[in-house]
Motif scaffolding. Structure first.
Motif, PDB file in Angstrom:
ATOM      1  N   PHE A  17      -3.898 -73.208  -1.967  1.00 24.94           N
ATOM      2  CA  PHE A  17      -4.307 -73.543  -0.601  1.00 24.94           C
ATOM      3  C   PHE A  17      -5.778 -73.913  -0.592  1.00 24.94           C
ATOM      4  O   PHE A  17      -6.560 -73.402  -1.397  1.00 24.94           O
ATOM      5  CB  PHE A  17      -4.105 -72.357   0.349  1.00 24.94           C
ATOM      6  N   SER A  18      -6.129 -74.759   0.355  1.00 26.06           N
ATOM      7  CA  SER A  18      -7.542 -75.046   0.586  1.00 26.06           C
ATOM      8  C   SER A  18      -8.058 -74.078   1.631  1.00 26.06           C
ATOM      9  O   SER A  18      -7.292 -73.448   2.359  1.00 26.06           O
ATOM     10  CB  SER A  18      -7.723 -76.487   1.084  1.00 26.06           C
ATOM     11  N   ASP A  19      -9.371 -74.000   1.716  1.00 29.88           N
ATOM     12  CA  ASP A  19      -9.978 -73.268   2.819  1.00 29.88           C
ATOM     13  C   ASP A  19      -9.769 -74.085   4.093  1.00 29.88           C
ATOM     14  O   ASP A  19      -9.336 -75.241   4.037  1.00 29.88           O
ATOM     15  CB  ASP A  19     -11.468 -73.018   2.543  1.00 29.88           C
ATOM     16  N   VAL A  20     -10.044 -73.511   5.246  1.00 32.48           N
ATOM     17  CA  VAL A  20      -9.792 -74.201   6.513  1.00 32.48           C
ATOM     18  C   VAL A  20     -10.672 -75.435   6.703  1.00 32.48           C
ATOM     19  O   VAL A  20     -10.313 -76.330   7.469  1.00 32.48           O
ATOM     20  CB  VAL A  20      -9.919 -73.250   7.727  1.00 32.48           C
ATOM     21  N   ARG A  21     -11.784 -75.498   5.999  1.00 22.73           N
ATOM     22  CA  ARG A  21     -12.649 -76.689   6.086  1.00 22.73           C
ATOM     23  C   ARG A  21     -12.198 -77.790   5.144  1.00 22.73           C
ATOM     24  O   ARG A  21     -12.759 -78.882   5.156  1.00 22.73           O
ATOM     25  CB  ARG A  21     -14.096 -76.302   5.799  1.00 22.73           C
ATOM     26  N   GLY A  22     -11.190 -77.505   4.310  1.00 22.12           N
ATOM     27  CA  GLY A  22     -10.660 -78.521   3.404  1.00 22.12           C
ATOM     28  C   GLY A  22     -11.623 -78.918   2.302  1.00 22.12           C
ATOM     29  O   GLY A  22     -11.654 -80.064   1.889  1.00 22.12           O
ATOM     30  N   MET A  23     -12.398 -77.948   1.813  1.00 17.76           N
ATOM     31  CA  MET A  23     -13.381 -78.260   0.785  1.00 17.76           C
ATOM     32  C   MET A  23     -13.055 -77.649  -0.571  1.00 17.76           C
ATOM     33  O   MET A  23     -13.392 -78.224  -1.597  1.00 17.76           O
ATOM     34  CB  MET A  23     -14.762 -77.785   1.237  1.00 17.76           C
ATOM     35  N   LEU A  24     -12.425 -76.476  -0.582  1.00 19.55           N
ATOM     36  CA  LEU A  24     -12.241 -75.742  -1.823  1.00 19.55           C
ATOM     37  C   LEU A  24     -10.794 -75.276  -1.964  1.00 19.55           C
ATOM     38  O   LEU A  24     -10.249 -74.659  -1.049  1.00 19.55           O
ATOM     39  CB  LEU A  24     -13.177 -74.533  -1.851  1.00 19.55           C
ATOM     40  N   ALA A  25     -10.194 -75.546  -3.119  1.00 20.44           N
ATOM     41  CA  ALA A  25      -8.828 -75.119  -3.409  1.00 20.44           C
ATOM     42  C   ALA A  25      -8.857 -73.795  -4.170  1.00 20.44           C
ATOM     43  O   ALA A  25      -9.718 -73.580  -5.021  1.00 20.44           O
ATOM     44  CB  ALA A  25      -8.118 -76.177  -4.243  1.00 20.44           C
ATOM     45  N   SER A  26      -7.891 -72.929  -3.854  1.00 20.37           N
ATOM     46  CA  SER A  26      -7.772 -71.628  -4.523  1.00 20.37           C
ATOM     47  C   SER A  26      -6.309 -71.365  -4.853  1.00 20.37           C
ATOM     48  O   SER A  26      -5.423 -71.745  -4.088  1.00 20.37           O
ATOM     49  CB  SER A  26      -8.275 -70.505  -3.619  1.00 20.37           C
ATOM     50  N   PRO A  27      -6.053 -70.653  -5.966  1.00 23.00           N
ATOM     51  CA  PRO A  27      -4.661 -70.331  -6.303  1.00 23.00           C
ATOM     52  C   PRO A  27      -4.077 -69.357  -5.283  1.00 23.00           C
ATOM     53  O   PRO A  27      -4.792 -68.512  -4.739  1.00 23.00           O
ATOM     54  CB  PRO A  27      -4.757 -69.690  -7.682  1.00 23.00           C
ATOM     55  N   TYR A  28      -2.796 -69.491  -5.029  1.00 22.49           N
ATOM     56  CA  TYR A  28      -2.115 -68.599  -4.087  1.00 22.49           C
ATOM     57  C   TYR A  28      -1.055 -67.760  -4.801  1.00 22.49           C
ATOM     58  O   TYR A  28      -1.107 -66.542  -4.753  1.00 22.49           O
ATOM     59  CB  TYR A  28      -1.483 -69.422  -2.957  1.00 22.49           C
ATOM     60  N   SER A  29      -0.095 -68.429  -5.449  1.00 20.29           N
ATOM     61  CA  SER A  29       0.957 -67.688  -6.143  1.00 20.29           C
ATOM     62  C   SER A  29       1.742 -68.611  -7.059  1.00 20.29           C
ATOM     63  O   SER A  29       1.551 -69.825  -7.050  1.00 20.29           O
ATOM     64  CB  SER A  29       1.916 -67.024  -5.141  1.00 20.29           C
ATOM     65  N   VAL A  30       2.628 -67.994  -7.829  1.00 25.73           N
ATOM     66  CA  VAL A  30       3.591 -68.722  -8.655  1.00 25.73           C
ATOM     67  C   VAL A  30       4.967 -68.193  -8.275  1.00 25.73           C
ATOM     68  O   VAL A  30       5.185 -66.978  -8.222  1.00 25.73           O
ATOM     69  CB  VAL A  30       3.331 -68.519 -10.158  1.00 25.73           C
ATOM     70  N   ILE A  31       5.874 -69.100  -7.983  1.00 24.25           N
ATOM     71  CA  ILE A  31       7.243 -68.733  -7.628  1.00 24.25           C
ATOM     72  C   ILE A  31       8.129 -68.972  -8.848  1.00 24.25           C
ATOM     73  O   ILE A  31       8.113 -70.063  -9.430  1.00 24.25           O
ATOM     74  CB  ILE A  31       7.748 -69.562  -6.436  1.00 24.25           C
ATOM     75  N   HIS A  32       8.907 -67.970  -9.217  1.00 25.31           N
ATOM     76  CA  HIS A  32       9.837 -68.073 -10.333  1.00 25.31           C
ATOM     77  C   HIS A  32      11.232 -68.324  -9.766  1.00 25.31           C
ATOM     78  O   HIS A  32      11.969 -67.383  -9.481  1.00 25.31           O
ATOM     79  CB  HIS A  32       9.820 -66.788 -11.163  1.00 25.31           C
ATOM     80  N   LYS A 114      -0.476 -63.297 -19.121  1.00 28.96           N
ATOM     81  CA  LYS A 114      -1.257 -63.600 -17.919  1.00 28.96           C
ATOM     82  C   LYS A 114      -1.489 -65.108 -17.796  1.00 28.96           C
ATOM     83  O   LYS A 114      -1.434 -65.670 -16.710  1.00 28.96           O
ATOM     84  CB  LYS A 114      -2.580 -62.851 -17.929  1.00 28.96           C
ATOM     85  N   ARG A 115      -1.726 -65.764 -18.918  1.00 33.67           N
ATOM     86  CA  ARG A 115      -1.944 -67.209 -18.914  1.00 33.67           C
ATOM     87  C   ARG A 115      -0.684 -67.929 -18.445  1.00 33.67           C
ATOM     88  O   ARG A 115      -0.741 -68.824 -17.603  1.00 33.67           O
ATOM     89  CB  ARG A 115      -2.339 -67.674 -20.315  1.00 33.67           C
ATOM     90  N   LYS A 116       0.456 -67.539 -19.004  1.00 36.12           N
ATOM     91  CA  LYS A 116       1.720 -68.163 -18.638  1.00 36.12           C
ATOM     92  C   LYS A 116       2.023 -67.965 -17.151  1.00 36.12           C
ATOM     93  O   LYS A 116       2.568 -68.847 -16.498  1.00 36.12           O
ATOM     94  CB  LYS A 116       2.850 -67.582 -19.499  1.00 36.12           C
ATOM     95  N   GLU A 117       1.645 -66.813 -16.619  1.00 38.98           N
ATOM     96  CA  GLU A 117       1.905 -66.493 -15.219  1.00 38.98           C
ATOM     97  C   GLU A 117       0.978 -67.218 -14.255  1.00 38.98           C
ATOM     98  O   GLU A 117       1.303 -67.346 -13.077  1.00 38.98           O
ATOM     99  CB  GLU A 117       1.787 -64.983 -14.993  1.00 38.98           C
ATOM    100  N   THR A 118      -0.179 -67.666 -14.719  1.00 35.62           N
ATOM    101  CA  THR A 118      -1.150 -68.271 -13.802  1.00 35.62           C
ATOM    102  C   THR A 118      -1.349 -69.768 -13.967  1.00 35.62           C
ATOM    103  O   THR A 118      -1.922 -70.398 -13.085  1.00 35.62           O
ATOM    104  CB  THR A 118      -2.526 -67.587 -13.940  1.00 35.62           C
ATOM    105  N   VAL A 119      -0.891 -70.343 -15.077  1.00 37.27           N
ATOM    106  CA  VAL A 119      -1.198 -71.750 -15.352  1.00 37.27           C
ATOM    107  C   VAL A 119      -0.664 -72.673 -14.260  1.00 37.27           C
ATOM    108  O   VAL A 119      -1.323 -73.661 -13.903  1.00 37.27           O
ATOM    109  CB  VAL A 119      -0.722 -72.190 -16.757  1.00 37.27           C
ATOM    110  N   ASP A 120       0.488 -72.367 -13.678  1.00 39.51           N
ATOM    111  CA  ASP A 120       1.041 -73.239 -12.649  1.00 39.51           C
ATOM    112  C   ASP A 120       0.244 -73.176 -11.345  1.00 39.51           C
ATOM    113  O   ASP A 120       0.078 -74.188 -10.668  1.00 39.51           O
ATOM    114  CB  ASP A 120       2.513 -72.889 -12.407  1.00 39.51           C
ATOM    115  N   ALA A 121      -0.272 -72.007 -11.004  1.00 41.01           N
ATOM    116  CA  ALA A 121      -1.124 -71.903  -9.814  1.00 41.01           C
ATOM    117  C   ALA A 121      -2.443 -72.639 -10.040  1.00 41.01           C
ATOM    118  O   ALA A 121      -2.956 -73.311  -9.136  1.00 41.01           O
ATOM    119  CB  ALA A 121      -1.378 -70.441  -9.456  1.00 41.01           C
ATOM    120  N   VAL A 122      -2.988 -72.544 -11.250  1.00 45.49           N
ATOM    121  CA  VAL A 122      -4.231 -73.264 -11.568  1.00 45.49           C
ATOM    122  C   VAL A 122      -3.975 -74.765 -11.552  1.00 45.49           C
ATOM    123  O   VAL A 122      -4.821 -75.546 -11.095  1.00 45.49           O
ATOM    124  CB  VAL A 122      -4.823 -72.782 -12.911  1.00 45.49           C
ATOM    125  N   SER A 123      -2.805 -75.192 -12.013  1.00 43.29           N
ATOM    126  CA  SER A 123      -2.445 -76.615 -11.933  1.00 43.29           C
ATOM    127  C   SER A 123      -2.383 -77.075 -10.477  1.00 43.29           C
ATOM    128  O   SER A 123      -2.849 -78.172 -10.145  1.00 43.29           O
ATOM    129  CB  SER A 123      -1.103 -76.870 -12.613  1.00 43.29           C
TER     130      SER A 123
END
Length: 136
Positions: A17-32, A114-123
């Motif tokens: 998700f981005s912040d409400v100002r639409g400037m910065l993206a952050s990871p939220y989750s990975v769905i399996h 941990k890498r395998k679990e987060t790589v998709d959110a970072v993508s």
């Protein structure tokens, strides 16, 4: 404007998700989830909770810019989401975002499970940040 990004994969789907100002993206989750109707229901729940004003879905185009089978799957996900939500959906070229995500994780010494679990959110973050940077 809060924007949601989806990195749709065969086994895992990354969400950012981005912040409400639409400037910065952050990871939220990975769905399996591999079954698209169940994935759509889970995404719908996230959309209802987080209330994004736009959804960006990554399109894994080929290196020559052509569209392959996986792009069709991503567009099908977008159509399924459009049927259950009124949030506008757009598509973003996601070539090399997984490579970039692995580079970011390596630079931060994230390894193993941990890498395998987060790589998709970072993508998903990489997809969304590229979109945000181009639409400032």
């Amino acid at each position: 404007m809060k924007i949601m990004a989806i990195d749709y994969g065969d086994a895992r789907t990354g969400i950012a998700f981005s912040d409400v100002r639409g400037m910065l993206a952050s990871p939220y989750s990975v769905i399996h989830e591999t079954y698209q109707p169940k994935l759509v229901e889970q995404l719908k729940g996230i959309i209802e909770k987080e209330k994004p004003e736009q959804i960006i879905i990554g399109l894994p185009r080929n290196m020559d810019g052509s569209y392959g089978y996986r792009c069709e799957e991503c567009r099908a996900l977008g159509e399924a989401l459009a049927a259950v939500t009124d949030v506008p959906i757009a598509y973003e070229d996601e070539r090399l975002t997984t490579v970039i995500a692995h580079g970011i994780l390596s630079a931060n010494n994230v390894r193993g499970k941990k890498r395998k679990e987060t790589v998709d959110a970072v993508s998903a973050v990489t997809i969304l940040q590229g979109y945000l940077d181009r639409h400032k």
